[in-house]
Design a protein around this motif. Structure first.
Motif, short mmCIF file in Angstrom:
data_model
loop_
_atom_site.label_atom_id
_atom_site.label_comp_id
_atom_site.label_asym_id
_atom_site.label_seq_id
_atom_site.Cartn_x
_atom_site.Cartn_y
_atom_site.Cartn_z
N ASN A 67 -1.44 40.72 -27.74
CA ASN A 67 -2.22 41.80 -27.13
C ASN A 67 -1.77 43.15 -27.63
O ASN A 67 -0.60 43.34 -28.02
CB ASN A 67 -2.09 41.77 -25.60
N ALA A 68 -2.69 44.09 -27.61
CA ALA A 68 -2.42 45.50 -27.88
C ALA A 68 -3.29 46.33 -26.95
O ALA A 68 -4.45 45.99 -26.70
CB ALA A 68 -2.72 45.85 -29.33
N THR A 69 -2.71 47.42 -26.41
CA THR A 69 -3.43 48.27 -25.46
C THR A 69 -3.46 49.70 -25.98
O THR A 69 -2.41 50.25 -26.38
CB THR A 69 -2.77 48.24 -24.08
N GLY A 149 -7.81 48.69 -17.04
CA GLY A 149 -6.58 47.97 -16.80
C GLY A 149 -6.74 46.93 -15.71
O GLY A 149 -7.83 46.43 -15.46
N GLU A 150 -5.65 46.65 -15.04
CA GLU A 150 -5.64 45.65 -13.98
C GLU A 150 -5.26 46.31 -12.67
O GLU A 150 -4.53 47.30 -12.64
CB GLU A 150 -4.64 44.53 -14.31
N SER A 158 -8.96 52.79 -21.06
CA SER A 158 -8.10 52.13 -22.05
C SER A 158 -8.80 50.88 -22.54
O SER A 158 -9.73 50.37 -21.90
CB SER A 158 -6.75 51.77 -21.43
N LEU A 159 -8.33 50.39 -23.69
CA LEU A 159 -8.87 49.19 -24.30
C LEU A 159 -7.74 48.18 -24.46
O LEU A 159 -6.68 48.50 -25.03
CB LEU A 159 -9.50 49.50 -25.67
N SER A 160 -7.98 46.96 -23.94
CA SER A 160 -7.02 45.88 -24.09
C SER A 160 -7.56 44.92 -25.16
O SER A 160 -8.58 44.26 -24.95
CB SER A 160 -6.80 45.15 -22.76
#
Length: 797
Positions: A67-69, A149-150, A158-160
Motif C-alpha cells: 500500500n501507499a497513501t 481514510g478509515e 487522501s488516496l490509498s
C-alpha cells in the motif's frame, strides 16, 4: 341391502365439495416448518460449503498486497483572502488523480523506466491466448485506489493505493515505480504551470496598478468639479429641501385660491338676488357673507366715505336724526361683523351669537321704521354706502385676491422647477462619486490579492499547484488472499444459501401434506380420527388396538361416534374402506373399526374385497379358504363363507381362493346379492377394498355401498394422489363419510402430542384404587389383547 335400496341418501355429514377444495387449495409456505423438515439437507449443504471454503483457502494461490497513501491539498491563488493559500480539494480533483495514477501513460512509463515489463512474476500472469493483454494491463488491473481514510478520517482528501501481486518483493518494486513516475509527472506539470502563472500574475499586477491610478485620478477630478453644496459622503441636499418647501407653499396657494373662488361665486349669486329686490335694508343680512378680513378692509373703505361727509356744509344740512341713522347703520355693520366672528368661533347656537342676532333684529326694525329719514340717498346722495355697494366692493376685493394668488403661483412654480433640477443634478453627482469610490475599492482589493499571490509564488523553491505528501510508502507485500476465516465463512454462507434454496425447492416440489388442517382443506372430508401407530398384521386379532385404552384406540371410538347415528337409523349399513396407494393401513383400520363397532353390541361383518392382497383373515386368525371369491364363483354358499372370530360380534368373509379377474367378479350382480344378504343378517357390513390408484376394484364397488372411509397415510401419500382418489370415487357415483388419518412417520403437526393424548395423561385413565394397575379394556373371548408393539412400516394393507 345395497345403496340403491336406500330411501334417503347419506348426507348427514355435511362437508364442502371436494372438487372446490381441490380446485383452489390454500397453500402457505411456513418457513420454520420447511427448515424443520429439511434441516438435515441444509446442515449437509452447509458442511459441504464449509469444507469447500477451507479447501480453497488451503490450496488456492497466495496473493500479496502493498500500500501507499498520498495526501493531496490544492494551492489557491490567494484572491479569496485565505491566509494559508490552501483550500480543500474537490472530489473531481481526487478523481482526476486516481485516473492519472492508473492510466496507461503513468504505469507504462513506470514499467519501462525500471525495466519491469519482462519481470518473471508478471510474465507468468499473462495469458498467451490474449496477446492484447500485456504487462501494463495486468498492473492496472491489480491496482486499487480508494478515496479517504478509515474511521473518523473517512472524509480525508487522501488516496490509498493498493497493488496485489503473487510475489511480495515484486509487488513493492512495481508500486514504488508507479508512485515515483506519478510524482515526477506532477512536479513537471506544476513547474510548467506555475512558471507561466508567475508571468501572468506580474502582467496582471501592472495592469491593475495602472487601472487603480486612473480610477483615483478620475475621482480627484470629479471632486474638484463638485457642486458648492456637496460636502462629501453624508452631506444633505439643500435643493431637495427647498423643493419640498416650495411644493408645500404651492399647495397652500391652491387651497386659498379654491376658497376665494367659492366666496366669489356665493357673493355673485347674492348680488343677482338683490337686483330683484329694491329694498336696501332687507339685504343687510347679506353682509354676513363677507369674511372677517374683508370686513376690516370694507370698514376702512366706509370710514373714508364717512370722513368725506363730515364737513360743515353737510352737518348744517343734515338734521340730528340723520346723524343718528348713520350711527345705527355703522352699529349694524359692527354687529354683523361681530356675529360672523363669534359664529366662526363658538357656532350659531352660542348665547352670545343669539344675543347679537336679537340686537341686529332691533336695529334693523328701527331703521325700517325711520326709512324716510335714514335713506342713504337722501343723506349721502349717489355716493352713499349700501349693502349692495359693500358686496360689490367685496367682489372687487376677491377678484384682486385671485389675481394676486395667480401671480404668486407663477413665481412659486418657477422656483420649484429650478430647485428640482438642481436637486437631481446633485443626486446624480452623489451617485457618480459613490461609483468611483467603489471602483477604487475593487481595484485596491484586486491589487492586494495579486501582491499576496506574488509573495506566495516562489519558483525557485519548487512551486506546486497541489500540496501532496506520501503518508505511506510501498513496503514488502503482505498476504492478502486467501484468508482461512473469510473463505470458511464464505463457504459456509454459500452452503447455507444453497441449502435454503434447495430445501425450499424440494419442499415445494414435495406434494405431501404438511398438517392436518392442510389435509382437511384440500380434500374437504370430515376427519373421523387420527392414529399414530398400527400394529403388525402378524400379531393377529391380539394386535388390534381398538380394544386398548390409548389415544390411538380412542381415534376409532371417535369415528364410531360420528358414524353411529346414521348406522342406527339405517342410513348406513355398508361402509367401504380404501386408500390412495398400497401401505396406507386401510386393512388395519377396517379391522379396528370392526372391533370398535362390536364393542357397542353391533353385529359386524367384515368382507375382504381386496382379492389381490387379502389380509383380513390374518388379522382375525381365520382361514382364507371358502371366501368371497368362492361365493362369487358359486363354489361356496354365502352362509358357509362367513367365519366367526375370536372378537365378540365380529364375523369375517375372507377373500377366498385367488382369481385372475377380481374386477369382473366384484362388478357382477352376485356381489350385489352378497351385500343384500349381509345387510339383512348383520347390523353393519364393512368392506375392505384395494387402493384406488392401484386397481379399478374400488371404483366398481364404492358406488354400490352406502358410504366409504378414506384412509390416508400422510407420510407417504402426495396431495395429487389423494385428490385423484376422491375424484375417481365421486365421478363413479361413490361418496365418502370421512377420512381416517394415519400419522405414523409424519411431522410434528400430525403427531399425538395433543388431542386425545392430553386426556390420557390425565386422571381419566387412572385406576380408581391407587394400588391397582390399569386393566386393559376390550377382552376378546376371555383373553386380554396383547400390548401394542411395532407400528406398521410398509407391511399393513
Amino acid at each position: 341391502m345395497n345403496k340403491a335400496e336406500n330411501v334417503e341418501p347419506v348426507n348427514r355429514i355435511a362437508r364442502r365439495p371436494a372438487s372446490s377444495a381441490m380446485e383452489d387449495p390454500s397453500e402457505t409456505l411456513d418457513v420454520l416448518e420447511i427448515l424443520s423438515r429439511q434441516r438435515w439437507l441444509i446442515i449437509f449443504l452447509c458442511l459441504c460449503g464449509l469444507t469447500a471454503g477451507i479447501a480453497y483457502a488451503l490450496y488456492a494461490p497466495v496473493w500479496y498486497e502493498t500500500n501507499a497513501t498520498v495526501l493531496i491539498n490544492q494551492k489557491s491563488a490567494g484572491l479569496g483572502g485565505d491566509s494559508t493559500g490552501q483550500s480543500i480539494v474537490d472530489e473531481d480533483i481526487l478523481a482526476n488523480h486516481i485516473e492519472l495514477i492508473q492510466s496507461r501513460m503513468i504505469v507504462g512509463e513506470a514499467l519501462e523506466q525500471n525495466s519491469l515489463v519482462s519481470l518473471p512474476s508478471i510474465v507468468e500472469q499473462l495469458d498467451e491466448t490474449k496477446p492484447q493483454f500485456d504487462a501494463v494491463d495486468y498492473v492496472i488491473e491489480q491496482l486499487s485506489i480508494v478515496k479517504g481514510g478509515e474511521g473518523s478520517a473517512k472524509t480525508a482528501r487522501s488516496l490509498s493505493v493498493t497493488f496485489t501481486h503473487t510475489e511480495p518483493d515484486d509487488a513493492q518494486i512495481i508500486l514504488t515505480a508507479v508512485m515515483k513516475r506519478y510524482e515526477q509527472f506532477i512536479i513537471a506539470q506544476v513547474e510548467q504551470l506555475m512558471g507561466r502563472a508567475n508571468e501572468m500574475v506580474n502582467e496582471a499586477k501592472q495592469e491593475v496598478e495602472s487601472e487603480l491610478l486612473a480610477a483615483e485620478q478620475e475621482h480627484l477630478q470629479s471632486r474638484q468639479n463638485a457642486p458648492l453644496f456637496f460636502q462629501g459622503e453624508g452631506s444633505s441636499n439643500v435643493y431637495q429641501e427647498r423643493y419640498r418647501r416650495l411644493q408645500e407653499e404651492l399647495l397652500d396657494i391652491d387651497i386659498q385660491e379654491s376658497t376665494v373662488r367659492t366666496r366669489l361665486t356665493r357673493v355673485e349669486d347674492t348680488l343677482k338676488e338683490m337686483d330683484d329686490s329694491g329694498d336696501a335694508f332687507d339685504h343687510l343680512d347679506k353682509l354676513a357673507l363677507i369674511d372677517s378680513e374683508s370686513l376690516e378692509r370694507l370698514g376702512v373703505f366706509a370710514g373714508l366715505q364717512s370722513n368725506a361727509a363730515d364737513t360743515a356744509e353737510f352737518k348744517a344740512a343734515m338734521p340730528a336724526k340723520m346723524e343718528e341713522a348713520r350711527t345705527q347703520i355703522t352699529h349694524l355693520l359692527q354687529l354683523n361683523s361681530e356675529k360672523q366672528r363669534l359664529s366662526s368661533v363658538f357656532g350659531p347656537a352660542h348665547p352670545k351669537v343669539q344675543e347679537l342676532e336679537s340686537e341686529i333684529t332691533l336695529v334693523k326694525q328701527f331703521l325700517q321704521d325711520n326709512q324716510d329719514l335714514t335713506s342713504p340717498t337722501s343723506a349721502f346722495g349717489e355716493s352713499a354706502l349700501t349693502p349692495e355697494g359693500l358686496l360689490k366692493a367685496y367682489v372687487g376685493f376677491l377678484q384682486h385676491d385671485l389675481a394676486a394668488l395667480a401671480e404668486r403661483r407663477k413665481e412659486l412654480t418657477f422656483l420649484a422647477s429650478d430647485a428640482e433640477t438642481k436637486a437631481k443634478d446633485l443626486i446624480e453627482y452623489e451617485l457618480t462619486d459613490m461609483i468611483l469610490q467603489k471602483k477604487i475599492a475593487r481595484q485596491e482589493a484586486l491589487f492586494d490579492g495579486i501582491v499576496q499571490q506574488l509573495r506566495e509564488l516562489d519558483t525557485a523553491s519548487g512551486l506546486s499547484g497541489y500540496l501532496y505528501e506520501f503518508l505511506e510508502v510501498p513496503r514488502m507485500g503482505v498476504k492478502s488472499w486467501p484468508k482461512l476465516p473469510l473463505c470458511a465463512l464464505g463457504g459456509l454462507m454459500l452452503g447455507l444459501f444453497g441449502g435454503l434454496f434447495v430445501a425450499v425447492a424440494n419442499d415445494v416440489r414435495d406434494g405431501r401434506f404438511r398438517s392436518s388442517a392442510e389435509l382437511d382443506e384440500a380434500i374437504g372430508l370430515l376427519s373421523l380420527g387420527r392414529v399414530g401407530k398400527l400394529n403388525s398384521v402378524k400379531q393377529g386379532v391380539t394386535g388390534l388396538i381398538a380394544t386398548e385404552l390409548s389415544p390411538d384406540a380412542e381415534a376409532f371410538r371417535l369415528g364410531r361416534t360420528v358414524l353411529l347415528p346414521d348406522i342406527r337409523s339405517g342410513k348406513i349399513r355398508t361402509i367401504g374402506f380404501t386408500s390412495p396407494m398400497q401401505g396406507d393401513g386401510k386393512s388395519t383400520v377396517a379391522s379396528n373399526f370392526a372391533v370398535s363397532f362390536s364393542q357397542i353390541g353391533l353385529r359386524v361383518l367384515l368382507i375382504d374385497a381386496d382379492l389381490r392382497r387379502p389380509s383380513a383373515h390374518r388379522f382375525f386368525s381365520v382361514g382364507r379358504e371358502e371366501g368371497l371369491c368362492d361365493i362369487l364363483n358359486d363354489r361356496t354358499p354365502f352362509a358357509d363363507a362367513i367365519k366367526e372370530t375370536r372378537a365378540d360380534n365380529v364375523w369375517v368373509i375372507p377373500a377366498g381362493s385367488s382369481s385372475s379377474t377380481p374386477a369382473e367378479l366384484l362388478q357382477s350382480s352376485k356381489f350385489d346379492e352378497i351385500l343384500r344378504m349381509a345387510s339383512t343378517q348383520f347390523d353393519l357390513v364393512l368392506v375392505d377394498l384395494p387402493p384406488v390408484l392401484a386397481v379399478s376394484d374400488p371404483v366398481v364397488v364404492m358406488p354400490r355401498l352406502d358410504s366409504g372411509i378414506l384412509v390416508v397415510r400422510v407420510a407417504n401419500v402426495r396431495r395429487d394422489e389423494v385428490i385423484n382418489t376422491i375424484r375417481r370415487i365421486e365421478s363413479a357415483g361413490g361418496q365418502f363419510a370421512g377420512c381416517m388419518l394415519n400419522a405414523f412417520g409424519a411431522g410434528k403437526k400430525f403427531d399425538g402430542g395433543g388431542g386425545y393424548h392430553g386426556y390420557y395423561k390425565s386422571d381419566y385413565t387412572r385406576p380408581t384404587n391407587a394400588g391397582s394397575k390399569p386393566a386393559r379394556s376390550g377382552s376378546l373371548n376371555g383373553f386380554s389383547a396383547a400390548p401394542a408393539e411395532a407400528p406398521v412400516n410398509g407391511k399393513a394393507h
